[in-house]
Design a protein around this motif. Structure first.
Motif, PDB file in Angstrom:
ATOM      1  N   PHE A 163       0.835  -1.210   0.000  1.00  0.00           N
ATOM      2  CA  PHE A 163       0.000   0.000   0.000  1.00  0.00           C
ATOM      3  C   PHE A 163       0.869   1.259   0.000  1.00  0.00           C
ATOM      4  N   ILE A 164       2.032   1.177   0.663  1.00  0.00           N
ATOM      5  CA  ILE A 164       2.931   2.336   0.709  1.00  0.00           C
ATOM      6  C   ILE A 164       3.567   2.577  -0.650  1.00  0.00           C
ATOM      7  N   VAL A 165       4.032   1.497  -1.294  1.00  0.00           N
ATOM      8  CA  VAL A 165       4.685   1.615  -2.601  1.00  0.00           C
ATOM      9  C   VAL A 165       3.718   2.190  -3.637  1.00  0.00           C
ATOM     10  N   ALA A 166       2.441   1.923  -3.456  1.00  0.00           N
ATOM     11  CA  ALA A 166       1.450   2.438  -4.406  1.00  0.00           C
ATOM     12  C   ALA A 166       1.346   3.957  -4.365  1.00  0.00           C
ATOM     13  N   HIS A 167       1.788   4.562  -3.275  1.00  0.00           N
ATOM     14  CA  HIS A 167       1.609   6.013  -3.117  1.00  0.00           C
ATOM     15  C   HIS A 167       2.908   6.743  -2.782  1.00  0.00           C
ATOM     16  N   ALA A 168       4.003   6.034  -2.583  1.00  0.00           N
ATOM     17  CA  ALA A 168       5.264   6.683  -2.217  1.00  0.00           C
ATOM     18  C   ALA A 168       6.428   5.892  -2.801  1.00  0.00           C
ATOM     19  N   SER A 169       7.645   6.393  -2.596  1.00  0.00           N
ATOM     20  CA  SER A 169       8.838   5.739  -3.129  1.00  0.00           C
ATOM     21  C   SER A 169       9.071   4.386  -2.431  1.00  0.00           C
ATOM     22  N   TRP A 170       9.670   3.463  -3.192  1.00  0.00           N
ATOM     23  CA  TRP A 170       9.995   2.155  -2.615  1.00  0.00           C
ATOM     24  C   TRP A 170      10.969   2.288  -1.458  1.00  0.00           C
ATOM     25  N   ARG A 171      11.714   3.382  -1.402  1.00  0.00           N
ATOM     26  CA  ARG A 171      12.693   3.561  -0.323  1.00  0.00           C
ATOM     27  C   ARG A 171      12.009   3.671   1.047  1.00  0.00           C
ATOM     28  N   TRP A 172      10.757   4.125   1.030  1.00  0.00           N
ATOM     29  CA  TRP A 172      10.030   4.198   2.299  1.00  0.00           C
ATOM     30  C   TRP A 172       9.804   2.816   2.896  1.00  0.00           C
ATOM     31  N   THR A 173       9.687   1.789   2.057  1.00  0.00           N
ATOM     32  CA  THR A 173       9.477   0.434   2.600  1.00  0.00           C
ATOM     33  C   THR A 173      10.687   0.005   3.424  1.00  0.00           C
ATOM     34  N   TYR A 174      11.875   0.300   2.918  1.00  0.00           N
ATOM     35  CA  TYR A 174      13.081  -0.068   3.668  1.00  0.00           C
ATOM     36  C   TYR A 174      13.313   0.864   4.838  1.00  0.00           C
ATOM     37  N   GLY A 175      12.891   2.117   4.712  1.00  0.00           N
ATOM     38  CA  GLY A 175      13.004   3.033   5.835  1.00  0.00           C
ATOM     39  C   GLY A 175      12.123   2.614   6.998  1.00  0.00           C
ATOM     40  N   ILE A 176      10.892   2.195   6.705  1.00  0.00           N
ATOM     41  CA  ILE A 176       9.982   1.746   7.763  1.00  0.00           C
ATOM     42  C   ILE A 176      10.495   0.448   8.383  1.00  0.00           C
ATOM     43  N   ALA A 177      11.036  -0.446   7.559  1.00  0.00           N
ATOM     44  CA  ALA A 177      11.612  -1.686   8.092  1.00  0.00           C
ATOM     45  C   ALA A 177      12.799  -1.385   9.002  1.00  0.00           C
ATOM     46  N   THR A 178      13.579  -0.370   8.649  1.00  0.00           N
ATOM     47  CA  THR A 178      14.697   0.044   9.501  1.00  0.00           C
ATOM     48  C   THR A 178      14.189   0.502  10.865  1.00  0.00           C
ATOM     49  N   ILE A 179      13.101   1.252  10.863  1.00  0.00           N
ATOM     50  CA  ILE A 179      12.521   1.713  12.129  1.00  0.00           C
ATOM     51  C   ILE A 179      12.054   0.524  12.967  1.00  0.00           C
ATOM     52  N   TYR A 180      11.388  -0.453  12.323  1.00  0.00           N
ATOM     53  CA  TYR A 180      10.942  -1.643  13.065  1.00  0.00           C
ATOM     54  C   TYR A 180      12.140  -2.399  13.639  1.00  0.00           C
ATOM     55  N   ASN A 181      13.185  -2.554  12.838  1.00  0.00           N
ATOM     56  CA  ASN A 181      14.366  -3.267  13.321  1.00  0.00           C
ATOM     57  C   ASN A 181      14.995  -2.544  14.515  1.00  0.00           C
ATOM     58  N   ALA A 182      15.015  -1.209  14.451  1.00  0.00           N
ATOM     59  CA  ALA A 182      15.558  -0.431  15.565  1.00  0.00           C
ATOM     60  C   ALA A 182      14.711  -0.617  16.822  1.00  0.00           C
ATOM     61  N   ILE A 183      13.398  -0.712  16.646  1.00  0.00           N
ATOM     62  CA  ILE A 183      12.518  -0.975  17.795  1.00  0.00           C
ATOM     63  C   ILE A 183      12.824  -2.336  18.394  1.00  0.00           C
ATOM     64  N   VAL A 184      13.043  -3.335  17.546  1.00  0.00           N
ATOM     65  CA  VAL A 184      13.385  -4.680  18.033  1.00  0.00           C
ATOM     66  C   VAL A 184      14.697  -4.655  18.808  1.00  0.00           C
ATOM     67  N   VAL A 185      15.680  -3.907  18.303  1.00  0.00           N
ATOM     68  CA  VAL A 185      16.950  -3.781  19.018  1.00  0.00           C
ATOM     69  C   VAL A 185      16.722  -3.195  20.409  1.00  0.00           C
ATOM     70  N   CYS A 186      15.884  -2.180  20.492  1.00  0.00           N
ATOM     71  CA  CYS A 186      15.592  -1.558  21.803  1.00  0.00           C
ATOM     72  C   CYS A 186      14.874  -2.532  22.726  1.00  0.00           C
ATOM     73  N   VAL A 187      13.944  -3.307  22.185  1.00  0.00           N
ATOM     74  CA  VAL A 187      13.233  -4.304  23.001  1.00  0.00           C
ATOM     75  C   VAL A 187      14.213  -5.343  23.537  1.00  0.00           C
ATOM     76  N   ILE A 188      15.121  -5.805  22.678  1.00  0.00           N
ATOM     77  CA  ILE A 188      16.134  -6.766  23.124  1.00  0.00           C
ATOM     78  C   ILE A 188      17.000  -6.154  24.212  1.00  0.00           C
ATOM     79  N   ALA A 189      17.407  -4.910  24.017  1.00  0.00           N
ATOM     80  CA  ALA A 189      18.312  -4.250  24.964  1.00  0.00           C
ATOM     81  C   ALA A 189      17.659  -4.027  26.324  1.00  0.00           C
ATOM     82  N   PHE A 190      16.399  -3.631  26.339  1.00  0.00           N
ATOM     83  CA  PHE A 190      15.761  -3.243  27.595  1.00  0.00           C
ATOM     84  C   PHE A 190      14.934  -4.346  28.244  1.00  0.00           C
ATOM     85  N   VAL A 191      14.509  -5.337  27.460  1.00  0.00           N
ATOM     86  CA  VAL A 191      13.619  -6.373  27.994  1.00  0.00           C
ATOM     87  C   VAL A 191      14.230  -7.771  27.914  1.00  0.00           C
ATOM     88  N   GLY A 192      15.049  -8.022  26.875  1.00  0.00           N
ATOM     89  CA  GLY A 192      15.607  -9.354  26.685  1.00  0.00           C
ATOM     90  C   GLY A 192      16.506  -9.795  27.833  1.00  0.00           C
TER      91      GLY A 192
END
Length: 546
Positions: free
Chosen positions: A248-277
């Motif tokens: 849905f994002i690619v249909a309305h924005a650049s494909w680079r946003w898909t990897y940018g959003i995935a980067t944000i999710y990965n960073a959230i996972v890193v924080c969860v591992i750091a603070f909760v794992g």
């Protein structure tokens, strides 16, 4: 009665009492010897594939002295394997909430590898347009090789975990994966983009080989299949999440946003591992499970554990580098493992290939495909997401049902090969789903047929995968990391090859023939492997278990 007779009777009574007391002492001595000889910590490892779960059967086979010392589940109906130590730091003794939090952490992390690998599905057509090439070339250069490296990255992660523990390897791998995702987002050309994607896959895959470790570290045998169901759901659903969300994002924005959003999710996972794992690796076989002194500061200890300083200091008490490196080679040739890996490679491999192929067939204009828009393709990927969720619910109860039936029929003993009964249902669903999907593409059947075929095959993959993970874990309880690494490698190697031939084959001969031949391969492997393991598995375990 004369004094002589009284004295004689007294003497006889004394002799009888002495004999009885001696017999009691002998029985006590035998029981004590039995308790001392019984290996409470490693019994479940030395008897891989055959576990006594019922307390009454344990009393019959082990004797009262051993049975009285065995720790049971809260309801008293099952023996706990592994046996928890009298140590609050033993992960088996953690509260259910604390255990489930760690399961949630590793499940969230397990989503990242395939989620990021499948981003190329959503961005396939925009990538081809921006870099002036074909979708087939983009698929072969980026998606297929990133899938290939998902398998090999897990093998190296397992080696490091043997030495340094679960948490630091998980933490650093996800930091590196996040960095490579940033590179994908800003890649100036296709070759740089492909390199970043491949490096991301190699490091991101660590959670897919850590989950089995975490589940067996935290939960006793009789709960492991249920918890494995949750963790496997994370990485099975993930390759469908990214085409669904990012389409849905690619249909309305650049494909680079898909990897940018995935980067944000990965960073959230890193924080969860750091603070909760938390580190779940527990050295229960050492005389002192905590051989190195801990810092007085809890925060300092947590930091040292997270970044690997504690693991580096503990490495001398764990497997040597030689053992860590060659442990996978030591088990891959075992016949009962190699056969089931071959079956899993076909089941999951064709599924991965289909995930990469469907986006092309859905987007190709009629008569070659359905001619869906980018938004339509994204919506279609909601089908396998629902299918995996359905498979998780079905698998949760069906695996427990099979386990309980097996224990009752075998007089309180669980036999590993009984895990494979669920593969019968999974394979029937797999054949039905793939044939329906192939017919839908070739004959341009209704969207309902497409949804049913894709959905049924998704349920089948979920059911088969959990069953295979549980079976291999039961057969090799000392090698959870190696099992995870090899299953991950088998499924990705299978998926790596499929995408190269599936689309050209379907375009030339039709999707029904393509998918039909693939399910014939799966069905043939099932008939050759699963019944054979159920009939000869016990003998193979007895002869070839490490």
């Amino acid at each position: 009665m004369s004094d002589a007779e009284l004295e004689k009777n007294a003497t006889a009574s004394t002799v009888v009492l002495d004999v009885v007391e001696k017999g009691d002492r002998d029985r006590e001595s035998t029981s004590q010897l039995q308790v001392e000889e019984f290996d409470f910590l490693s019994y479940h490892e030395h008897n891989a594939g055959r576990l006594i779960v019922d307390p009454e059967e344990a009393r019959r086979e082990f004797g009262d002295a051993v049975a009285d010392r065995l720790k049971l589940s809260q309801d008293g109906t099952k023996v706990l394997w592994p046996q928890p130590l009298d140590d609050p730091e033993d992960p088996q003794n953690w509260t259910e909430f604390r255990k489930n939090v760690q399961l949630l952490v590793i499940t969230l992390a397990a989503i990242t590898p395939d989620f990021e690998s499948a981003l190329g599905v959503a961005a396939l057509f925009p990538l081809a347009t921006e870099f002036g090439t074909t979708t087939g070339y983009v698929n072969n250069l980026t998606t297929n090789w990133s899938v290939f490296l998902l398998g090999w990255g897990g093998i190296f992660a397992v080696m490091l975990m043997h030495r340094f523990g679960r948490l630091p390897v998980l933490f650093w791998s996800q930091i590196l994966a996040t960095g490579w995702l940033v590179g994908c987002t800003f890649a100036p050309n296709l070759r740089t983009f492909a390199a970043m994607r491949c490096l991301n896959s190699f490091f991101a895959t660590t959670p897919q080989v850590t989950g089995l470790y975490v589940v067996t570290d935290l939960f006793p045998f009789h709960m492991q299949a249920r918890k494995l169901n949750i963790w496997t759901m994370g990485f099975i659903i993930s390759p469908f999440l990214s085409p669904f969300m990012m389409g849905f994002i690619v249909a309305h924005a650049s494909w680079r946003w898909t990897y940018g959003i995935a980067t944000i999710y990965n960073a959230i996972v890193v924080c969860v591992i750091a603070f909760v794992g938390e580190e779940t690796m527990y050295n229960r076989k050492l005389p002192n499970p905590h051989p190195i002194p801990r810092p007085s500061s809890t925060l300092l200890y947590r930091f040292q554990t997270l970044v690997g300083l504690t693991g580096a200091r503990m490495a001398k008490y764990r497997d040597s580098w030689r053992a860590a490196i060659f442990s996978i080679i030591n088990i891959i040739w075992r016949p009962h493992l190699f056969m089931i890996l071959l079956f899993q490679a076909a089941v999951f491999g064709f599924s991965i290939g289909t995930n990469n192929t469907n986006v092309v067939l859905l987007g190709t204009p009629p008569p070659g495909g359905y001619g869906f828009s980018t938004t339509g393709i994204a919506g279609a990927y909601g089908t396998p997401i629902v299918a995996v969720l359905v498979g998780e619910v079905l698998g949760r109860y069906f695996n427990d049902w099979v386990m309980n039936i097996s224990i009752r029929r075998n007089n309180g003993v669980f036999i590993a090969e009984n895990r494979l009964w669920t593969c019968y249902i999974g394979t029937v669903l797999y054949v039905t789903g793939f044939v329906t999907l192939g017919a839908a593409f070739q004959e341009h059947l209704s969207i309902g047929a497409l949804v049913m075929g894709w959905g049924i095959s998704g349920v089948a993959v979920m059911i088969n995968t959990v069953s295979i993970y549980a079976y291999c874990n039961d057969c090799f309880p000392r090698h959870q990391g190696e099992i995870s690494g090899l299953i991950n490698l088998a499924r990705t190697l299978g998926g790596f090859g499929v995408a190269y031939f599936q689309i050209p084959w379907a375009e030339k001969s039709g999707a029904l023939q393509t998918f039909g031949v693939e399910v014939a391969v799966v069905a043939g492997l099932f008939l050759l492997i699963v019944p054979t393991l159920q009939l000869k598995g016990a003998a193979l375990r007895a002869r070839y278990s490490p």
